[in-house]
Design a protein around this motif. Structure first.
Motif, PDB file in Angstrom:
ATOM      1  N   VAL A 102      -6.268  -8.582  -5.552  1.00 27.94           N
ATOM      2  CA  VAL A 102      -5.732  -7.310  -5.062  1.00 27.94           C
ATOM      3  C   VAL A 102      -4.344  -7.520  -4.466  1.00 27.94           C
ATOM      4  O   VAL A 102      -4.100  -8.496  -3.764  1.00 27.94           O
ATOM      5  CB  VAL A 102      -6.683  -6.704  -4.004  1.00 27.94           C
ATOM      6  N   GLU A 103      -3.434  -6.609  -4.791  1.00 32.66           N
ATOM      7  CA  GLU A 103      -2.054  -6.731  -4.311  1.00 32.66           C
ATOM      8  C   GLU A 103      -1.696  -5.707  -3.246  1.00 32.66           C
ATOM      9  O   GLU A 103      -0.589  -5.722  -2.712  1.00 32.66           O
ATOM     10  CB  GLU A 103      -1.094  -6.624  -5.494  1.00 32.66           C
ATOM     11  N   THR A 104      -2.620  -4.797  -2.948  1.00 31.96           N
ATOM     12  CA  THR A 104      -2.401  -3.799  -1.904  1.00 31.96           C
ATOM     13  C   THR A 104      -3.589  -3.820  -0.949  1.00 31.96           C
ATOM     14  O   THR A 104      -4.645  -4.357  -1.269  1.00 31.96           O
ATOM     15  CB  THR A 104      -2.252  -2.380  -2.496  1.00 31.96           C
ATOM     16  N   ILE A 105      -3.395  -3.209   0.202  1.00 34.26           N
ATOM     17  CA  ILE A 105      -4.452  -3.209   1.214  1.00 34.26           C
ATOM     18  C   ILE A 105      -5.440  -2.089   0.920  1.00 34.26           C
ATOM     19  O   ILE A 105      -5.072  -0.911   0.906  1.00 34.26           O
ATOM     20  CB  ILE A 105      -3.861  -3.044   2.630  1.00 34.26           C
TER      21      ILE A 105
ATOM     22  N   LEU B 181       1.033 -10.312   1.854  1.00 39.85           N
ATOM     23  CA  LEU B 181       0.877  -9.947   0.453  1.00 39.85           C
ATOM     24  C   LEU B 181       2.216  -9.980  -0.284  1.00 39.85           C
ATOM     25  O   LEU B 181       2.298 -10.417  -1.437  1.00 39.85           O
ATOM     26  CB  LEU B 181       0.224  -8.570   0.317  1.00 39.85           C
ATOM     27  N   GLU B 182       3.287  -9.519   0.394  1.00 38.63           N
ATOM     28  CA  GLU B 182       4.624  -9.565  -0.206  1.00 38.63           C
ATOM     29  C   GLU B 182       5.051 -11.004  -0.457  1.00 38.63           C
ATOM     30  O   GLU B 182       5.575 -11.325  -1.529  1.00 38.63           O
ATOM     31  CB  GLU B 182       5.654  -8.874   0.702  1.00 38.63           C
TER      32      GLU B 182
ATOM     33  N   ILE C  75      -0.646  -3.597  13.804  1.00 40.52           N
ATOM     34  CA  ILE C  75       0.129  -4.843  13.734  1.00 40.52           C
ATOM     35  C   ILE C  75      -0.470  -5.776  12.688  1.00 40.52           C
ATOM     36  O   ILE C  75       0.259  -6.390  11.901  1.00 40.52           O
ATOM     37  CB  ILE C  75       0.195  -5.526  15.115  1.00 40.52           C
ATOM     38  N   GLU C  76      -1.790  -5.873  12.654  1.00 47.86           N
ATOM     39  CA  GLU C  76      -2.448  -6.732  11.674  1.00 47.86           C
ATOM     40  C   GLU C  76      -2.238  -6.222  10.252  1.00 47.86           C
ATOM     41  O   GLU C  76      -2.071  -7.014   9.321  1.00 47.86           O
ATOM     42  CB  GLU C  76      -3.942  -6.849  11.991  1.00 47.86           C
ATOM     43  N   ILE C  77      -2.220  -4.906  10.091  1.00 43.88           N
ATOM     44  CA  ILE C  77      -1.955  -4.321   8.767  1.00 43.88           C
ATOM     45  C   ILE C  77      -0.555  -4.709   8.310  1.00 43.88           C
ATOM     46  O   ILE C  77      -0.350  -5.100   7.160  1.00 43.88           O
ATOM     47  CB  ILE C  77      -2.131  -2.785   8.783  1.00 43.88           C
ATOM     48  N   ARG C  78       0.416  -4.640   9.216  1.00 45.58           N
ATOM     49  CA  ARG C  78       1.796  -5.017   8.866  1.00 45.58           C
ATOM     50  C   ARG C  78       1.865  -6.511   8.523  1.00 45.58           C
ATOM     51  O   ARG C  78       2.545  -6.897   7.574  1.00 45.58           O
ATOM     52  CB  ARG C  78       2.764  -4.672  10.018  1.00 45.58           C
ATOM     53  N   GLU C  79       1.158  -7.340   9.285  1.00 46.20           N
ATOM     54  CA  GLU C  79       1.119  -8.776   8.978  1.00 46.20           C
ATOM     55  C   GLU C  79       0.549  -9.003   7.581  1.00 46.20           C
ATOM     56  O   GLU C  79       1.065  -9.837   6.826  1.00 46.20           O
ATOM     57  CB  GLU C  79       0.262  -9.521  10.003  1.00 46.20           C
ATOM     58  N   LEU C  80      -0.510  -8.271   7.241  1.00 43.05           N
ATOM     59  CA  LEU C  80      -1.120  -8.416   5.920  1.00 43.05           C
ATOM     60  C   LEU C  80      -0.167  -7.936   4.832  1.00 43.05           C
ATOM     61  O   LEU C  80      -0.065  -8.565   3.770  1.00 43.05           O
ATOM     62  CB  LEU C  80      -2.452  -7.670   5.855  1.00 43.05           C
ATOM     63  N   GLU C  81       0.541  -6.851   5.077  1.00 44.11           N
ATOM     64  CA  GLU C  81       1.528  -6.377   4.102  1.00 44.11           C
ATOM     65  C   GLU C  81       2.587  -7.448   3.836  1.00 44.11           C
ATOM     66  O   GLU C  81       2.936  -7.719   2.675  1.00 44.11           O
ATOM     67  CB  GLU C  81       2.208  -5.093   4.608  1.00 44.11           C
TER      68      GLU C  81
END
Length: 154
Positions: free
Chosen positions: A36-39, A59-60, A50-56
């Motif tokens: 998977v390339e997106t959340i 993934l990038e 903040i964790e979502i941004r870290e994961l983004e």
């Protein structure tokens, strides 16, 4: 937050600091398919903003690494992964109390062959390798090794 690939999944691991000298606690908050390339919504629901941004960002970086690895020959990918593998091997040796003779001899032979091969290199350039900011070294190494294995199979 750490993101660790484990076989075909990625684990989102929250690190909870320990109290007064006790060890930090690592809690797997969410897992998702490594392809998977997106959340996914079920993952985002379990993470803070903040964790979502870290994961983004992670993934990038992973996508960037995959793009870079797809453009370089297998031989170069193997050589670029080797320093990290050696560092990891040194860490492993430091934590062992003993090592079997066959493994010891195989490592000594490989190091000797590597040393000889490096001594034969004639052209050394000044090109710096770009460093990704959000993938942990161990995760970057896993991605490189996976790409290397995949290229060997082709």
């Amino acid at each position: 937050m750490e993101f660790v690939t484990d076989d075909a999944t990625v684990q989102c691991i929250r690190i909870v600091p320990g109290h007064e000298g006790s060890q930090d606690t690592r809690v797997v908050v969410a897992t998702f398919d490594a392809a998977v390339e997106t959340i996914a919504p079920h993952v985002a629901a379990k993470l803070s903003e903040i964790e979502i941004r870290e994961l983004e960002l992670w993934l990038e970086d992973r996508a960037q690494l995959h793009a870079e690895l797809s453009e370089i020959p297998t031989e170069i990918a193997a050589l670029q992964a080797l320093p990290q593998m050696i560092t990891q091997a040194c860490d492993s040796l430091g934590s062992l109390k003993e090592l079997d003779r066959d493994t010891y001899q195989a490592l000594m032979n490989a190091v000797s062959q590597l040393s000889d091969a490096l001594a034969q290199v004639q052209n050394i350039t000044e090109h710096d390798r770009t460093k990704l900011n959000h993938l942990q070294d161990s995760e970057e190494l896993k991605e490189k090794l996976d790409a290397f294995k995949q290229n060997l199979g082709d």
